[in-house]
Each structure stands twice: as C-alpha cells, then as structure tokens.
Write a protein that holds these residues in place. Sequence first.
Motif, PDB file in Angstrom:
ATOM      1  N   ALA A   6       0.741  -1.131   0.027  1.00  0.00           N
ATOM      2  CA  ALA A   6      -0.212  -0.046  -0.017  1.00  0.00           C
ATOM      3  C   ALA A   6       0.759   1.262   0.080  1.00  0.00           C
ATOM      4  O   ALA A   6       1.857   1.508   0.792  1.00  0.00           O
ATOM      5  CB  ALA A   6      -0.905   0.005   1.192  1.00  0.00           C
ATOM      6  N   ASP A  16      -2.933   4.673  -1.544  1.00  0.00           N
ATOM      7  CA  ASP A  16      -4.112   3.710  -1.534  1.00  0.00           C
ATOM      8  C   ASP A  16      -4.616   3.916  -0.048  1.00  0.00           C
ATOM      9  O   ASP A  16      -5.783   3.725   0.046  1.00  0.00           O
ATOM     10  CB  ASP A  16      -3.050   2.382  -1.501  1.00  0.00           C
ATOM     11  N   ILE A  20      -5.281  -2.646  -4.560  1.00  0.00           N
ATOM     12  CA  ILE A  20      -3.992  -2.653  -4.137  1.00  0.00           C
ATOM     13  C   ILE A  20      -3.018  -3.558  -4.802  1.00  0.00           C
ATOM     14  O   ILE A  20      -1.922  -3.473  -5.075  1.00  0.00           O
ATOM     15  CB  ILE A  20      -3.720  -2.481  -2.812  1.00  0.00           C
TER      16      ILE A  20
END
Length: 242
Positions: free
Chosen positions: A131, A135, A171
């Motif tokens: 991430a 994100d 992601i």
Amino acid sequence: MDVRHSRQQNPDRIIRRKLSDQVLDRLRDMIRAGEFRPGDALPSERALMDRFGVGRPAVREALQALHQTGLISIAQGERSRVNAVDAGTFFDQSDDIARLVLNIAPANLQHLKEVRQMFELGLTRIAADRATDADIADLRAAVAHQAAQRGGDPLPFIQADMAFHTRLAAISGNPIIIAASQAMLRWLFEYHTALLHWSGHEDVTLAEHAAIVDAIAAHDAPAAVARMRAHLDRARDLYARP
C-alpha cells in the motif's frame, strides 16, 4: 450421444459437426489470432457466408454464440463488433452459472464464504506489503463514505462496504484478483440479509474497517490479517440463503 463419449469408445470414428459450430470455431480462431481486434467490425453476414461457404442460419447461430460468450456485441442494423475482453469479462459471463451453483446446493454458499475469506486474508497481506500513501488515503476515504451512508436504507451502506473491499483488492495491481474479488462480492450480495442483521451494527463495521486500514498503513501484515479475519468472522452470518 455425447461426442466425447463416442470418441472415447471409437477414436477413429468421424464425427459430423454442425456447420454453425465450425463457423464459430473459425471466427473464434480469427479473433484469437488478431485478424479482428477489439473494436473492429466483423464482416457482414453475406461476406461470412461467402467466405465459409455456408448459409445464413449457420452464420447467425455462430454470431449469437460469440455474443453470448461476450466476445462480440450485436446491435440491430449494425455489423457485429469485437469486444475488448479482460479478466472481468470472464467473471461477468460466469454470473449466471455461479448463481445456479449457489441455488442448487445450499452448502455452496458456505463454501463461497470460506473461499472469500481465504482470498480476502491474502489480499490484506498484499495490501499491508504494497500500500502506498495514495492507497491508504483512498481506503480512509472509502470508510468515510461508508460512514456517511449510516441510517435509513441499508443498501447504500452495503454498496459502500463492497466498494471498500474492492479498493482493497485494487492495491494488488492484479486485474484477475480484482475481477475475482468483485465477482465474489456480487455473488454474495444476493444473499446479504442486511435488512435483518445489519441495523445497529454499522458502527462496529466501520470501526473494524478503520482498524484494518490502520494496520495496513503501518505495514503490519500480521495485525492487518488478524483484524480482517475477525471482521469476516463476525460478518459471516450476515450472508444467508433467503
């Protein structure tokens, strides 16, 4: 008689196939080979009849079969066009079969929930590893949006819940994973007994989502997975056969 069974009994036997099936195979091979690319119009029915030496019924039946599999689009008064095919296309075409499987055997719903949990835990671990700040910001925005859907009709809250899990899957950067995640959420959505179970539990769901995001933001994979597992364990009973 089933063609495969017949061939197994006598592999030398010549099987007579329908003309439309042969046209279908030829068109499918041409699309795979890139002779017709996404967005291209296929030749007219007359041109296909002349090219393959078959009648209009065989051509139309083959085009309808391609349309049903999502490879082409057919519009009234226009030539058929090749569709852009991606991972989502496969799962979209599987929707009716998935619903049939879930309806035929009640145990399959439980099996799907187990698969989804294994899948989601893997996604959470990937998210904790990969991430970015963007994100994390998107996940927090998804939680905030879901919080705004509290009260009243549960449908917007459920849709926001699905959007949160879809963003989590994104992601991974893997289009097949993303499409599979969306498909499972769609299939489970029809068995979501939110009207019976969700009312009064919105804050619990939001707190669990926020805790998952916090662990992902800290890149603490074990904590993120543990929080997701607890969240899914609690939410599992929200999905049941009508």
